[in-house]
Write an enzyme that holds these catalytic residues in place. Structure first.
Site, short mmCIF file in Angstrom:
data_model
loop_
_atom_site.label_atom_id
_atom_site.label_comp_id
_atom_site.label_asym_id
_atom_site.label_seq_id
_atom_site.Cartn_x
_atom_site.Cartn_y
_atom_site.Cartn_z
N TYR A 1 125.53 10.54 34.71
CA TYR A 1 125.38 11.33 33.48
C TYR A 1 125.70 10.38 32.32
O TYR A 1 126.84 9.92 32.20
CB TYR A 1 126.36 12.50 33.47
CG TYR A 1 126.02 13.62 34.45
CD1 TYR A 1 126.33 13.51 35.81
CD2 TYR A 1 125.41 14.79 34.01
CE1 TYR A 1 126.04 14.54 36.70
CE2 TYR A 1 125.12 15.83 34.89
CZ TYR A 1 125.42 15.70 36.23
OH TYR A 1 125.13 16.72 37.10
N TYR B 1 132.79 21.27 38.93
CA TYR B 1 131.50 20.73 39.43
C TYR B 1 131.29 21.08 40.90
O TYR B 1 130.20 21.48 41.30
CB TYR B 1 131.45 19.22 39.21
CG TYR B 1 130.06 18.64 39.29
CD1 TYR B 1 129.34 18.32 38.13
CD2 TYR B 1 129.43 18.42 40.51
CE1 TYR B 1 128.05 17.80 38.20
CE2 TYR B 1 128.15 17.90 40.59
CZ TYR B 1 127.46 17.60 39.43
OH TYR B 1 126.19 17.09 39.50
N PRO C 1 121.18 23.01 32.53
CA PRO C 1 121.31 22.37 33.85
C PRO C 1 122.38 21.28 33.96
O PRO C 1 122.62 20.78 35.06
CB PRO C 1 119.91 21.78 34.10
CG PRO C 1 119.27 21.69 32.77
CD PRO C 1 119.87 22.73 31.90
N LYS D 1 124.68 24.19 37.95
CA LYS D 1 125.26 25.46 38.42
C LYS D 1 124.26 26.57 38.74
O LYS D 1 124.59 27.49 39.49
CB LYS D 1 126.22 26.00 37.34
CG LYS D 1 127.52 25.24 37.24
CD LYS D 1 128.45 25.54 38.41
CE LYS D 1 129.41 24.43 38.67
NZ LYS D 1 129.25 23.74 39.93
N HIS E 1 127.61 13.81 48.33
CA HIS E 1 128.08 12.97 47.24
C HIS E 1 129.53 13.31 46.91
O HIS E 1 129.86 14.46 46.69
CB HIS E 1 127.22 13.17 46.00
CG HIS E 1 125.92 12.41 46.07
ND1 HIS E 1 125.54 11.49 45.14
CD2 HIS E 1 124.95 12.42 47.01
CE1 HIS E 1 124.38 10.97 45.50
NE2 HIS E 1 124.00 11.52 46.63
P1 RFL Z 1 113.94 31.81 40.30
O1 RFL Z 1 114.01 30.56 41.10
O2 RFL Z 1 113.41 31.71 38.91
O3 RFL Z 1 113.06 32.84 41.14
C1 RFL Z 1 112.59 34.05 40.58
C2 RFL Z 1 111.28 34.38 41.27
O4 RFL Z 1 110.83 35.66 40.82
C3 RFL Z 1 109.42 35.59 40.62
N1 RFL Z 1 109.03 36.67 39.68
C4 RFL Z 1 108.50 37.85 40.08
N2 RFL Z 1 108.17 38.31 41.28
C5 RFL Z 1 107.63 39.56 41.34
N3 RFL Z 1 107.41 40.34 40.24
C6 RFL Z 1 107.74 39.90 39.00
N4 RFL Z 1 107.53 40.67 37.93
C7 RFL Z 1 108.30 38.60 38.89
N5 RFL Z 1 108.74 37.85 37.85
C8 RFL Z 1 109.18 36.70 38.34
C9 RFL Z 1 109.20 34.19 40.09
O5 RFL Z 1 107.86 33.76 40.25
C10 RFL Z 1 110.18 33.40 40.94
O6 RFL Z 1 109.61 32.93 42.12
O7 RFL Z 1 115.35 32.52 40.21
P2 RFL Z 1 116.61 32.57 41.22
O8 RFL Z 1 116.17 32.89 42.61
O9 RFL Z 1 117.62 33.39 40.54
O10 RFL Z 1 117.12 31.04 41.29
C11 RFL Z 1 117.69 30.43 40.17
C12 RFL Z 1 117.40 28.92 40.17
O11 RFL Z 1 116.01 28.73 40.35
C13 RFL Z 1 117.87 28.22 38.89
O12 RFL Z 1 119.10 28.75 38.45
C14 RFL Z 1 118.09 26.70 39.09
O13 RFL Z 1 116.86 26.04 39.36
C15 RFL Z 1 118.72 26.06 37.85
N6 RFL Z 1 118.85 24.60 37.95
C16 RFL Z 1 119.87 24.01 38.66
N7 RFL Z 1 120.75 24.77 39.36
C17 RFL Z 1 121.71 24.19 40.13
O14 RFL Z 1 122.50 24.91 40.75
N8 RFL Z 1 121.84 22.83 40.27
C18 RFL Z 1 121.00 21.99 39.60
O15 RFL Z 1 121.10 20.76 39.79
C19 RFL Z 1 120.01 22.56 38.73
N9 RFL Z 1 119.15 21.78 38.06
C20 RFL Z 1 117.93 23.76 37.31
C21 RFL Z 1 118.11 22.34 37.38
C22 RFL Z 1 116.83 24.28 36.63
C23 RFL Z 1 115.93 23.44 36.02
N10 RFL Z 1 114.84 24.05 35.41
C24 RFL Z 1 113.51 23.63 35.57
C25 RFL Z 1 115.01 25.32 34.77
C26 RFL Z 1 117.22 21.48 36.75
C27 RFL Z 1 116.15 22.02 36.04
C28 RFL Z 1 115.24 21.05 35.36
C1 PHB Z 2 118.72 17.43 39.78
O1 PHB Z 2 118.86 16.63 40.72
O2 PHB Z 2 117.63 17.97 39.53
C2 PHB Z 2 119.88 17.73 38.92
C3 PHB Z 2 121.12 17.18 39.23
C4 PHB Z 2 122.21 17.45 38.42
C5 PHB Z 2 122.06 18.27 37.32
C6 PHB Z 2 120.83 18.83 37.02
C7 PHB Z 2 119.73 18.56 37.83
O3 PHB Z 2 123.14 18.51 36.52
#
Ligand code: RFL
Ligand code: PHB
Length: 394
Positions: free
Chosen positions: A201, A384, A292, A296, A72
């Site tokens: 957005y 971004y 989110p 990032k 994109h």
């Molecule tokens: P995670 O993915 O939370 O993984 C941590 C893992 O550790 C496990 N765990 C344990 N394991 C062993 N012993 C324990 N005591 C434990 N406690 C926990 C958990 O089960 C899990 O599997 O962390 P990590 O690897 O640091 O990754 C971070 C990302 O997952 C997170 O920052 C992103 O998903 C945030 N996020 C977005 N980031 C982006 O860069 N671009 C995006 O577009 C974006 N959109 C989003 C998002 C997060 C969202 N939510 C649901 C929070 C959109 C949403 C809706």
């Molecule tokens: C997503 O596709 O889940 C998504 C995209 C952009 C954002 C957050 C989440 O800023």
């Protein structure tokens, strides 16, 4: 048992770290409380910075990403009945790639399993101990119910915001900055082709909305909702009606389809410093959370472990602590930039309950500015796609 690096958590951070270490000849074990199926299905992020794509490519992990990822070149900002494009390619020469976190995690797990890497799912009662010694200890109960103890040279806390590793740093040595937001996101995965060519957005007096996508057949959409909202209050018809209202634009249609999944995510900004204590290194959501809106979180997690893999390699192979000593400070610079950008995007686009009409006017002015001034648009775009500091001339 013995290994070089004990990794807690099989999210993107822990999995990529074990892969990068293996490429450098360093052995690790990844332990994860959830099942493999759960980790591979958890709906989260969707946007990869170009730097994240490059890291995955350099590590030989991008075969499917290069085939299925959707490049994109910008985003739309919608406000006051208009939809304006911010052209990242033109402004920065760079792009982002839409490729779901679920797919990144599947690719990483497949690569680790194919390489014979040690990953244990379904473990419980994780403990880390002796982290200020040269031989920190990781303890957990395996899926078979047997308690295990692993002697390591270093431990990586990649266990997300609710993990246990951050708490192993004594409170008096840790500084935490935290702030919540008076809203949450309701996210859906819909079985309908995206109605747009770029992410939208949308600022709206009823609240923010985001149109993202997962594939040519799957859309991902989000709505700002109150922070304590129950998902039961949002039957599918209400979700679509609200999305229709917030994205409405003459001559454009939001296509509806079956809601395959829905959930509500709270939003917070959180930074914990330092990211290292002795031979315990935190990475990803274990050390920092961003709302989110700036896309990032996943990118920060991948950037942290890219740095950490280098630091652990020189610590464990060359006996040099230089990069390990610099790890926390280097990561936190990037983290704070992303924390500010995510807060700025969030507060520019969401409506704060109870805020007067002044807030909306300031937001609209800012949105007009970032879509009409090349300097302001470039600032949004470079954050971004992933900010990389360059020395100023002179
Ligand atoms: P995670 O993915 O939370 O993984 C941590 C893992 O550790 C496990 N765990 C344990 N394991 C062993 N012993 C324990 N005591 C434990 N406690 C926990 C958990 O089960 C899990 O599997 O962390 P990590 O690897 O640091 O990754 C971070 C990302 O997952 C997170 O920052 C992103 O998903 C945030 N996020 C977005 N980031 C982006 O860069 N671009 C995006 O577009 C974006 N959109 C989003 C998002 C997060 C969202 N939510 C649901 C929070 C959109 C949403 C809706
Ligand atoms: C997503 O596709 O889940 C998504 C995209 C952009 C954002 C957050 C989440 O800023």
């Amino acid at each position: 048992m013995r290994t070089q690096v004990g990794i807690v958590g099989a999210g993107p951070a822990g999995l990529l770290l074990s892969h990068l270490l293996a490429l450098r000849g360093i052995e690790s074990i990844v332990v994860e409380t959830r099942s493999r199926e759960y980790c591979e299905a958890r709906q989260r992020a969707g946007v990869l910075e170009s730097g994240s794509v490059q890291v995955l490519r350099d590590a030989g992990l991008a075969e499917r990403l290069d085939r299925e990822g959707l490049e994109h070149g910008g985003i739309y900002l919608q406000f006051a009945g208009e939809r304006r494009h911010v052209d990242f390619r033109d402004l920065t020469g760079r792009t982002v790639t839409v490729y779901a976190q679920t797919e990144v995690v599947k690719d990483l797990i497949a690569a680790r399993v194919a390489a014979g890497g040690a990953i244990e799912f379904g473990i419980s009662d994780t403990e880390v101990d002796a982290v200020t010694s040269d031989k920190p200890i990781l303890r957990y109960t395996g899926a078979d119910g047997v308690r295990r103890e692993v002697s390591c040279d270093a431990i990586a806390g990649c266990d997300g915001f609710h993990g246990i590793c951050r708490a192993a740093i004594p409170a008096d040595l840790q500084t935490v900055w935290e702030s919540g937001y008076p809203y949450a996101w309701l996210g859906i995965l819909a079985g309908v082709p995206p109605s747009t060519d770029e992410l939208i957005y949308a600022h709206h007096q009823a609240g923010f909305a985001l149109h993202s996508l997962r594939s040519p057949e799957l859309s991902r959409l989000y709505l700002q909702v109150p922070p304590d909202e129950e998902i039961a209050a949002w039957p599918d018809e209400r979700i679509w009606a609200e999305l229709q209202r917030r994205f409405a634009l003459p001559g454009w249609e939001l296509k509806e389809g079956p809601v395959l999944e829905k959930g509500i995510t709270p939003m917070r900004s959180f930074v914990s410093s330092p990211m290292r204590y002795g031979r315990l290194f935190l990475a990803g959501d274990a050390a920092h959370i961003v709302p989110p809106t700036g896309a990032k979180g996943l990118n920060l997690a991948l950037a942290d472990v890219t740095m950490l893999a280098g630091a652990l390699t020189s610590l464990l192979r060359q006996g040099s602590a230089k990069l390990a000593d610099a790890y926390s400070g280097t990561c936190l610079e990037r983290v704070w930039r992303a924390t500010h950008f995510s807060w700025w995007m969030t507060t520019m686009l969401h409506s704060t309950p109870g805020a007067g009409s002044l807030e909306a006017q300031l937001q609209l002015s800012q949105l007009r500015y970032v879509t009409s001034s090349r300097a302001a648009a470039t600032s949004l775009a470079e954050n971004y796609v992933g900010y990389r500091p360059v020395p100023m001339p002179g």
